[in-house]
Design a protein around this motif. Structure first.
Motif, PDB file in Angstrom:
ATOM      1  N   PHE A   1       4.472  12.180 -35.242  1.00 22.35           N
ATOM      2  CA  PHE A   1       4.378  11.216 -34.147  1.00 22.35           C
ATOM      3  C   PHE A   1       5.014  11.771 -32.869  1.00 22.35           C
ATOM      4  N   VAL A   2       6.195  12.360 -33.000  1.00 21.20           N
ATOM      5  CA  VAL A   2       6.849  12.897 -31.814  1.00 21.20           C
ATOM      6  C   VAL A   2       6.093  14.091 -31.247  1.00 21.20           C
ATOM      7  N   GLN A   3       5.440  14.865 -32.112  1.00 15.66           N
ATOM      8  CA  GLN A   3       4.632  15.986 -31.631  1.00 15.66           C
ATOM      9  C   GLN A   3       3.466  15.502 -30.781  1.00 15.66           C
ATOM     10  N   ASP A   4       2.945  14.342 -31.137  1.00 21.52           N
ATOM     11  CA  ASP A   4       1.840  13.773 -30.362  1.00 21.52           C
ATOM     12  C   ASP A   4       2.321  12.787 -29.302  1.00 21.52           C
ATOM     13  N   GLU A   5       3.654  12.731 -29.114  1.00 22.68           N
ATOM     14  CA  GLU A   5       4.282  11.897 -28.070  1.00 22.68           C
ATOM     15  C   GLU A   5       3.949  10.425 -28.225  1.00 22.68           C
ATOM     16  N   ILE A   6       3.956   9.961 -29.484  1.00 22.82           N
ATOM     17  CA  ILE A   6       3.698   8.553 -29.769  1.00 22.82           C
ATOM     18  C   ILE A   6       4.830   8.019 -30.640  1.00 22.82           C
ATOM     19  N   ARG A   7       5.356   6.853 -30.277  1.00 21.56           N
ATOM     20  CA  ARG A   7       6.351   6.206 -31.132  1.00 21.56           C
ATOM     21  C   ARG A   7       5.665   5.547 -32.324  1.00 21.56           C
ATOM     22  N   ILE A   8       6.278   5.618 -33.489  1.00 22.01           N
ATOM     23  CA  ILE A   8       5.762   4.874 -34.635  1.00 22.01           C
ATOM     24  C   ILE A   8       5.773   3.383 -34.285  1.00 22.01           C
ATOM     25  N   PRO A   9       4.652   2.682 -34.394  1.00 22.44           N
ATOM     26  CA  PRO A   9       4.636   1.241 -34.079  1.00 22.44           C
ATOM     27  C   PRO A   9       5.408   0.458 -35.136  1.00 22.44           C
ATOM     28  N   ALA A  10       6.703   0.254 -34.896  1.00 20.43           N
ATOM     29  CA  ALA A  10       7.612  -0.197 -35.958  1.00 20.43           C
ATOM     30  C   ALA A  10       7.965  -1.681 -35.922  1.00 20.43           C
ATOM     31  N   VAL A  11       7.579  -2.380 -34.882  1.00 18.84           N
ATOM     32  CA  VAL A  11       8.072  -3.754 -34.702  1.00 18.84           C
ATOM     33  C   VAL A  11       7.663  -4.674 -35.854  1.00 18.84           C
ATOM     34  N   LEU A  12       6.392  -4.681 -36.231  1.00 12.94           N
ATOM     35  CA  LEU A  12       5.953  -5.581 -37.304  1.00 12.94           C
ATOM     36  C   LEU A  12       6.659  -5.276 -38.618  1.00 12.94           C
ATOM     37  N   LYS A  13       6.846  -3.988 -38.900  1.00 14.76           N
ATOM     38  CA  LYS A  13       7.522  -3.610 -40.142  1.00 14.76           C
ATOM     39  C   LYS A  13       8.981  -4.082 -40.126  1.00 14.76           C
ATOM     40  N   GLY A  14       9.640  -3.948 -38.978  1.00 12.28           N
ATOM     41  CA  GLY A  14      11.021  -4.408 -38.862  1.00 12.28           C
ATOM     42  C   GLY A  14      11.156  -5.909 -39.007  1.00 12.28           C
ATOM     43  N   LEU A  15      10.253  -6.653 -38.378  1.00 12.54           N
ATOM     44  CA  LEU A  15      10.284  -8.112 -38.456  1.00 12.54           C
ATOM     45  C   LEU A  15      10.004  -8.601 -39.876  1.00 12.54           C
TER      46      LEU A  15
ATOM     47  N   THR B   1      12.320  11.759 -26.654  1.00 14.74           N
ATOM     48  CA  THR B   1      13.574  12.049 -27.356  1.00 14.74           C
ATOM     49  C   THR B   1      14.790  11.734 -26.506  1.00 14.74           C
ATOM     50  N   ASN B   2      14.604  11.606 -25.202  1.00 17.92           N
ATOM     51  CA  ASN B   2      15.706  11.205 -24.323  1.00 17.92           C
ATOM     52  C   ASN B   2      15.851   9.694 -24.247  1.00 17.92           C
ATOM     53  N   ASN B   3      14.913   8.978 -24.834  1.00 16.86           N
ATOM     54  CA  ASN B   3      14.981   7.519 -24.822  1.00 16.86           C
ATOM     55  C   ASN B   3      14.442   6.984 -26.142  1.00 16.86           C
ATOM     56  N   ASN B   4      15.311   6.934 -27.143  1.00 18.03           N
ATOM     57  CA  ASN B   4      14.912   6.414 -28.456  1.00 18.03           C
ATOM     58  C   ASN B   4      15.276   4.951 -28.624  1.00 18.03           C
TER      59      ASN B   4
END
Length: 496
Positions: free
Chosen positions: A144-158, A375-378
Motif C-alpha cells: 500500500f505504501v509503495q503505491d502511496e495509498i493508505r489501507i482503508p481502515a476505518v470500517l474495520k476499526g469501527l 510516511t511523514n503523516n501517519n
C-alpha cells in the motif's frame, strides 16, 4: 410558594428526570398531624410503585428514569443518529460508531472510509483501564505504501470496537447512514467551501453550494452491504474487487487488505491537578506538557486574570515547541472527533481523519475516497482524551479528541483548573500549530485578548477563512452530564 423556571439548551447539564415546579417554603398548622399524614402518603406511594414495577417493568434500559446519554459531532444529523441509537438501548460504543459512519458520509473532506484513526473506550463504574483501538499507525505499510495509498481502515476499526464493547446488532448501527447516503444530506458550508477550492473536487461531487442536497448512491450500496454482511464485503468480498480501477495494482494489494487488523492496547495515564488523564501512548509529549503546566501551581483565584492566561500560554508553547519539530506537522491533515456517553458511565471518543482534504482525491468504485499514504503523516497527531477525578468517583470526568497537543493543554486547563462549563471551555479562543508555525484565531467569535496576542509575539494570526479545528466535548459532574459540539465544526450535540 416560590416559582422556579428553567430552560434547556445544548450546553445545559443532563441528569435524572426531576421537575419540581413549586417549592414549599412554609407550613402553618399542627406539625405532628402534618408529619403523620406525609409518612402515610409516602408509604402508600412507595408500596404502589413497587407493585406496579413488579407487574409491568420489562427490565429494558428505557424504563429507567435515570437513563441519559449524549453524542457530540461536527454534524447535527450525526449527533442525532448517535442519540437515537442510545434511545434504542444501545450503549456509547454503538452510538459513537453509528455517528462516525455518518460523518464519513457527510464530511468526505476531513474523514472517510479510506482514512484511519483511534477509538478510546472507558467505563467509569468499572474503573478499568481504557482501551484504544488503533487503526492509524499500521495503515501505511508494504504494498500500500509503495503505491502511496493508505489501507482503508476505518470500517474495520469501527467494527472491531463494536465487537469488543457494542450492544445492538451491527446492522442497526450502520443502517441510518445507508438512508442518509441514499436519500441525501444537506451540504455544510465547510464542505462546499473545500470543494470550491479545487476543480478536481468539483469533478467528483459537482458544483454544489451550502444547503444543497447531495446523494451518494455508490456509498449507500456499500454501506447497505456492510450492514447486512459485515465489513468483509469490503476487505475480502465482492466490494473489495471494486476498490481500484487498476486491476493489476488491486491484485497486488488484496492479500494485505484481507489480513488487515487494528491494534488494541491500554491507554497511557498521567496525572494533572488531581485528575487522571488517559491518552494514546504515541503522544508521549503530552506528559511533559501537562507536568509543566501543573508546576505553575495555579490557584483557582488566579485563573481568570489575563496575566495567568499569558503565563499558561507561554508554558504550553515552550514545553512542546523545541522537542516537537513543528515542521513534521502536515498542514493539510483533516480530522473529525465523535464523543459519546451513556447511562452505564461508558465514555467513548472516536477520532478519524485523512492526510489531506479529500485524501487522494481518487474516488473508488465503491463510493468513497482513498487516502494518500504519507510516511511523514501517519495520523499520529490524532489523540483521543478521557479524564476523571482521581479522588472522587463522582467528580469531574470527560471525553474529547483533537489532533493538536496545544489544544489538549488548553482544554484540560479550561475544564479542570479554570472549571469553566463545557460550552465556555470549548468556545474559548485558542492558539495552535499550523504547518511550521504557531497561530492564533482571528475570528470575531474566537478572538484572543489583545494583550495576550501582543505578549505571544511568536504567533501569527490565523486568517478567518482558514479551517478552524473543531473539538467536541462531553463532561460529567456527579450525575450531571453536559455536552457541546464546537461551533468551529458547525454541529450540535444531541442528548436525551
Amino acid at each position: 410558594m416560590r416559582y422556579n423556571n428553567s430552560s434547556s439548551g445544548e450546553e445545559c447539564p443532563l441528569t435524572k428526570g426531576r421537575s419540581y415546579k413549586y417549592t414549599l417554603s412554609m407550613y402553618c398548622g399542627d406539625g405532628l398531624k402534618f408529619i403523620i399524614s406525609c409518612f402515610t402518603i409516602l408509604t402508600i406511594s412507595i408500596t404502589t410503585t413497587l407493585i406496579l414495577q413488579i407487574l409491568y417493568a420489562d427490565g429494558s434500559p428505557q424504563d429507567k428514569a435515570s437513563i441519559h446519554g449524549a453524542v457530540a459531532t461536527d454534524y447535527t444529523n450525526c449527533s442525532q443518529i448517535g442519540s437515537k441509537i442510545l434511545r434504542k438501548g444501545g450503549n456509547a460504543v454503538d452510538a459513537a460508531v453509528a455517528a462516525t459512519i455518518c460523518m464519513t458520509v457527510v464530511a468526505p473532506h476531513k474523514t472517510g472510509l479510506g482514512g484511519g484513526g483511534y477509538i478510546m473506550i472507558y467505563n467509569h463504574k468499572e474503573q478499568s483501564e481504557p482501551i484504544i483501538v488503533d487503526f492509524a499507525n499500521n495503515t501505511i505499510t508494504d504494498n500500500f505504501v509503495q503505491d502511496e495509498i493508505r489501507i482503508p481502515a476505518v470500517l474495520k476499526g469501527l467494527e472491531h470496537a463494536h465487537k469488543l464493547k457494542g450492544k445492538l446488532p451491527w446492522n442497526e448501527i450502520v443502517k441510518p447512514s445507508v438512508s442518509l447516503a441514499k436519500g441525501g444530506f444537506v451540504v455544510s458550508k465547510e464542505l462546499a467551501s473545500e470543494i470550491s477550492k479545487n476543480i478536481n473536487y468539483e469533478i467528483l461531487y459537482g458544483h454544489i453550494n451550502a444547503g444543497d442536497i447531495l446523494k451518494l448512491h455508490d456509498l449507500s450500496d456499500l454501506l447497505n452491504a456492510v450492514a447486512l454482511e459485515g465489513t468483509n464485503v469490503l476487505y475480502n468480498g465482492s466490494f473489495s474487487q471494486k476498490l481500484l480501477h487498476d486491476k493489476v495494482k488491486l491484485l497486488k494489494l488484496l492479500p494485505q487488505l484481507v489480513n488487515y487488523k487494528p491494534d488494541v492496547y491500554i491507554a497511557k495515564k498521567s496525572s494533572f491537578y488531581k485528575h487522571a488523564i488517559y491518552y494514546s501512548p504515541h503522544m508521549s509529549l503530552l506528559k511533559s506538557m501537562i507536568t509543566a503546566l501543573e508546576n505553575l501551581k495555579i490557584s483557582t483565584d488566579n485563573t481568570s486574570i489575563v496575566e495567568t492566561d499569558i503565563e499558561v500560554a507561554k508554558t504550553l508553547i515552550n514545553s512542546v515547541s523545541i522537542p516537537l519539530q513543528i515542521k513534521q506537522y502536515v498542514k493539510e491533515e483533516r480530522y473529525t472527533g465523535v464523543v459519546a456517553m451513556d447511562w452505564e458511565d461508558t465514555y467513548v471518543c472516536i477520532i478519524t481523519g485523512l492526510s489531506t482534504p479529500f485524501g487522494l482525491g481518487h474516488m473508488s468504485s465503491v463510493g468513497f475516497l482513498l487516502d494518500k499514504a504519507d510516511t511523514n503523516n501517519n495520523l499520529s497527531t490524532l489523540v483521543p482524551i478521557i479524564f476523571h477525578n482521581e479522588k472522587a468517583l463522582c467528580g469531574l470526568r470527560g471525553v474529547f479528541g483533537t489532533d493538536d497537543i496545544l489544544i489538549i493543554g488548553q482544554l484540560l486547563y479550561s475544564i479542570i483548573v479554570r472549571q469553566l462549563n463545557v460550552s465556555e471551555a470549548v468556545e474559548h479562543p485558542r492558539y495552535y500549530f499550523s504547518s511550521d508555525e504557531f497561530v492564533i484565531e482571528n475570528d470575531p467569535k474566537h478572538s484572543i485578548d489583545a494583550l495576550i496576542r501582543s505578549q505571544l509575539n511568536l504567533i501569527v494570526q490565523l486568517e478567518t477563512d482558514s479551517i478552524l479545528k473543531s473539538v467536541n466535548v462531553i463532561i460529567k459532574r456527579k450525575d450531571l452530564m453536559s455536552s457541546h459540539s464546537d461551533s468551529r465544526g458547525g454541529g450540535l450535540a444531541s442528548r436525551f
